[in-house]
Each structure stands twice: as structure tokens, then as C-alpha cells.
Motif scaffolding. Structure first.
Motif, PDB file in Angstrom:
ATOM      1  N   ARG A  35      58.138  94.040  79.909  1.00 29.80           N
ATOM      2  CA  ARG A  35      57.871  92.912  79.017  1.00 29.80           C
ATOM      3  C   ARG A  35      58.632  91.690  79.555  1.00 29.80           C
ATOM      4  O   ARG A  35      59.858  91.619  79.455  1.00 29.80           O
ATOM      5  N   PHE A  36      57.876  90.753  80.120  1.00 23.66           N
ATOM      6  CA  PHE A  36      58.472  89.526  80.639  1.00 23.66           C
ATOM      7  C   PHE A  36      58.425  88.438  79.572  1.00 23.66           C
ATOM      8  O   PHE A  36      57.427  88.277  78.872  1.00 23.66           O
ATOM      9  N   LEU A  37      59.503  87.681  79.488  1.00 23.80           N
ATOM     10  CA  LEU A  37      59.548  86.474  78.668  1.00 23.80           C
ATOM     11  C   LEU A  37      59.605  85.262  79.589  1.00 23.80           C
ATOM     12  O   LEU A  37      60.230  85.296  80.647  1.00 23.80           O
ATOM     13  N   THR A  38      58.958  84.185  79.175  1.00 25.01           N
ATOM     14  CA  THR A  38      58.991  82.944  79.947  1.00 25.01           C
ATOM     15  C   THR A  38      58.771  81.785  78.975  1.00 25.01           C
ATOM     16  O   THR A  38      58.883  81.940  77.762  1.00 25.01           O
ATOM     17  N   THR A  39      58.507  80.596  79.505  1.00 30.32           N
ATOM     18  CA  THR A  39      58.145  79.442  78.674  1.00 30.32           C
ATOM     19  C   THR A  39      56.808  78.899  79.174  1.00 30.32           C
ATOM     20  O   THR A  39      56.301  79.325  80.217  1.00 30.32           O
ATOM     21  N   ALA A  86      65.848  85.633  72.385  1.00 30.16           N
ATOM     22  CA  ALA A  86      64.855  86.714  72.321  1.00 30.16           C
ATOM     23  C   ALA A  86      65.189  87.809  73.326  1.00 30.16           C
ATOM     24  O   ALA A  86      65.067  89.006  73.024  1.00 30.16           O
ATOM     25  N   LEU A  87      65.632  87.418  74.512  1.00 29.48           N
ATOM     26  CA  LEU A  87      66.013  88.421  75.515  1.00 29.48           C
ATOM     27  C   LEU A  87      67.250  89.185  75.066  1.00 29.48           C
ATOM     28  O   LEU A  87      67.298  90.413  75.177  1.00 29.48           O
ATOM     29  N   ASP A  93      62.128  92.598  78.395  1.00 26.79           N
ATOM     30  CA  ASP A  93      62.919  93.305  79.403  1.00 26.79           C
ATOM     31  C   ASP A  93      63.489  92.358  80.453  1.00 26.79           C
ATOM     32  O   ASP A  93      64.484  92.700  81.107  1.00 26.79           O
ATOM     33  N   ALA A  94      62.852  91.195  80.645  1.00 25.29           N
ATOM     34  CA  ALA A  94      63.315  90.261  81.670  1.00 25.29           C
ATOM     35  C   ALA A  94      62.830  88.864  81.322  1.00 25.29           C
ATOM     36  O   ALA A  94      61.719  88.687  80.817  1.00 25.29           O
ATOM     37  N   LEU A  95      63.691  87.891  81.596  1.00 24.45           N
ATOM     38  CA  LEU A  95      63.337  86.479  81.421  1.00 24.45           C
ATOM     39  C   LEU A  95      63.098  85.893  82.802  1.00 24.45           C
ATOM     40  O   LEU A  95      63.986  85.906  83.653  1.00 24.45           O
ATOM     41  N   GLY A 217      70.106  79.246  92.505  1.00 22.04           N
ATOM     42  CA  GLY A 217      68.699  79.550  92.748  1.00 22.04           C
ATOM     43  C   GLY A 217      68.105  80.320  91.582  1.00 22.04           C
ATOM     44  O   GLY A 217      68.768  80.546  90.560  1.00 22.04           O
ATOM     45  N   PHE A 218      66.864  80.734  91.747  1.00 24.47           N
ATOM     46  CA  PHE A 218      66.149  81.430  90.678  1.00 24.47           C
ATOM     47  C   PHE A 218      66.304  82.939  90.816  1.00 24.47           C
ATOM     48  O   PHE A 218      66.098  83.511  91.876  1.00 24.47           O
ATOM     49  N   ALA A 219      66.656  83.573  89.707  1.00 25.91           N
ATOM     50  CA  ALA A 219      66.688  85.022  89.584  1.00 25.91           C
ATOM     51  C   ALA A 219      66.191  85.352  88.190  1.00 25.91           C
ATOM     52  O   ALA A 219      66.134  84.485  87.310  1.00 25.91           O
ATOM     53  N   MET A 220      65.813  86.597  87.980  1.00 24.80           N
ATOM     54  CA  MET A 220      65.376  87.037  86.662  1.00 24.80           C
ATOM     55  C   MET A 220      66.576  87.548  85.878  1.00 24.80           C
ATOM     56  O   MET A 220      67.429  88.249  86.427  1.00 24.80           O
ATOM     57  N   ALA A 221      66.650  87.213  84.614  1.00 24.44           N
ATOM     58  CA  ALA A 221      67.709  87.694  83.735  1.00 24.44           C
ATOM     59  C   ALA A 221      67.213  88.912  82.972  1.00 24.44           C
ATOM     60  O   ALA A 221      66.054  88.968  82.538  1.00 24.44           O
ATOM     61  N   VAL A 222      68.080  89.893  82.820  1.00 25.94           N
ATOM     62  CA  VAL A 222      67.764  91.083  82.018  1.00 25.94           C
ATOM     63  C   VAL A 222      68.894  91.296  81.020  1.00 25.94           C
ATOM     64  O   VAL A 222      70.028  90.850  81.248  1.00 25.94           O
TER      65      VAL A 222
END
Length: 259
Positions: A35-39, A86-87, A93-95, A217-222
Motif C-alpha cells: 500500500r503506497f501513499l503519495t500526494t 497516515a503512514l 506501507d510506504a510513502l 535525495g529521494f527515498a521511500m519512507a516506511v
């Protein structure tokens, strides 16, 4: 940070995920779905198109990760001021939305490998871009007023007149109009503008990577402690890099490479 010259694309492509990195160990059976979260307001990374459909580099990357893992995938857009909560509340599971890896964020979340850095670049008129020498810059250099790029230009270009603008695009338009001789700033925004103005200008010199100024830089947050998801995401990123899929996604969304 490695940069390779890809002859087939005639572009410089980022290689942030080391394809020779040691594999992370995880159990695929523990990741049947992600389950990915984004904007929906951060183009071209994640945004709603004219039909209200969620699109962007991050959306394609999330789908590629799920496909590589063989996991069912959902991607849900949240307002930026609610996405982190929300995360933290385990509603995802990941932003994947460009969250800066700050000390505060690191206290709340764990992060994957970095998959994209955001360098600074000079932009110059095409007739002067190829013979560009940063040490010889004089005249007027346009920057985004108050930005880290402006700070770096002020300290590194003593012979130049640093001119602040209200936006990067305003500075680039001034460059096209001949009001300034160079632009120095965010390479991502400059690449968008160059894609729309190919006859005017081009990137000059090399990319500047300053994590202390421009971010890691960009990484995914969990969510903190969700190691099986973090390891699975890292595993997928390494394989997508090895297989050339990250390069494909990058050039789909950034046809004028900012590296």
C-alpha cells in the motif's frame, strides 16, 4: 554517486542504486501486497492529470516495484499535511512522495535506499554552453532568491553579479530574454523548462551534488520497524536498476536529463 554515459540514449543517467549491491534478505511471502501513499500535487513525480488520474514518476516506480515483487499494488493520494500521519498510523506501507530525509523524519520513519538525487545545474545560451568554464563566470547569474542555490552562488562566484528572482522559471525566462548570462539552480525545474524551450539554452558544465544544501535525495519512507517492507523495496530497486527499468522510467518523465 555514479553517473554513466548511455550511448543508446545520448544522455547521462543516474545510478543511485548500486546494481552490484549485496541483496537484502527478505521473505517474499510476507509481501503479498503493498500500500503506497503519495500526494496528487507534485508534478511530474506524483499528480492528478486532466482526467483526475494519479500519474507521475513515483506512480510508475511504485507499480514497477510491485510488478517486480509480484505483489498486489494500491496507490492512494493524501494531502501533503496528512500523508506522514497516515503512514505513521499504518494506513500505508510506504510513502513515495519526495519526503526529505531530515532528522525529524528519521525519528518517525525508516527509509529505503536513495533512488534519485536532485542536483544543481548551470543553464546558459546554447552558443556559450559548450565552452562553459564555471571558474571564469562573470556578469549576471540568475538564481531563485533565498534558495540554497543562491547561497552557493554567492560564495562560489565572486566575480559574478548574483540576481535573485521570485521563481526558477522567472530566472530562466530572463536568461532567454538576454537579461542575465546564466542561470544556476534546481536542475529538475530547469529540465522541464529546457524541454519546452529547446532552441534557447542548454545545461552547461556538470551537475553539482551537495546533500548538505540540496538534501540527500529521494527515498521511500516506511513505518519505523517495518523491516520486511523496507528490505523488499530495496531488493526491488536494485533489480530494477540492474534490468534498466529505472533508466526507462527516468527518461520517460525527464526527456531532458538533469544529470
Amino acid at each position: 554517486m555514479l553517473v554513466i554515459s548511455a550511448a543508446g540514449w545520448a544522455q547521462d543517467l543516474p545510478v543511485h542504486v548500486d546494481p552490484d549491491a549485496r541483496d537484502d534478505v527478505f521473505d517474499p511471502a510476507e509481501i503479498p501486497a503493498l500500500r503506497f501513499l503519495t500526494t496528487d500535487d507534485f508534478p511530474p513525480f506524483n499528480y492528478a492529470d486532466a482526467n483526475g488520474r494519479l500519474v507521475g514518476f513515483h506512480v510508475d516506480l511504485a507499480n514497477a516495484i510491485c510488478l517486480r515483487l509480484g505483489a498486489r499494488c494500491t496507490i492512494q493520494a493524501w494531502p501533503w499535511n496528512q500523508a506522514q500521519d497516515a503512514l505513521a498510523d499504518n494506513q500505508g506501507d510506504a510513502l513515495i512522495a519526495g519526503l526529505d530525509i531530515t532528522r525529524d523524519a528519521a525519528e518517525r520513519f525508516d527509509f529505503t535506499r536513495i533512488y534519485l538525487q536532485l542536483p544543481a545545474r548551470f543553464v546558459a545560451p546554447k552558443d556559450s554552453a559548450q565552452d562553459f568554464r564555471p571558474g571564469a563566470i562573470g556578469g549576471r547569474v540568475g538564481v531563485l532568491a533565498g534558495s540554497p542555490h543562491a547561497e552557493l552562488a554567492e560564495t562560489s562566484l565572486p566575480q559574478a553579479e548574483i540576481v535573485g528572482f521570485e521563481s526558477d522559471f522567472a530566472a530562466l525566462e530572463a536568461l532567454e530574454a538576454g537579461e542575465i548570462g546564466y542561470y544556476f539552480g534546481d536542475a529538475v525545474r530547469a529540465s522541464f523548462w529546457l524541454n519546452e524551450n529547446p532552441d534557447c539554452c542548454g545545461f552547461a558544465g556538470e551537475a553539482y551534488f551537495r546533500p548538505d544544501l540540496f538534501g540527500a535525495g529521494f527515498a521511500m519512507a516506511v513505518p519505523s520497524g517495518l523491516d520486511n517492507v523496507r528490505l523488499a523495496l530495496n531488493w526491488a530497486l536494485i533489480r530494477l536498476q540492474r534490468e534498466g527499468r529505472l533508466d526507462e522510467l527516468y527518461l520517460r518523465w525527464f526527456p531532458v536529463s538533469f544529470y
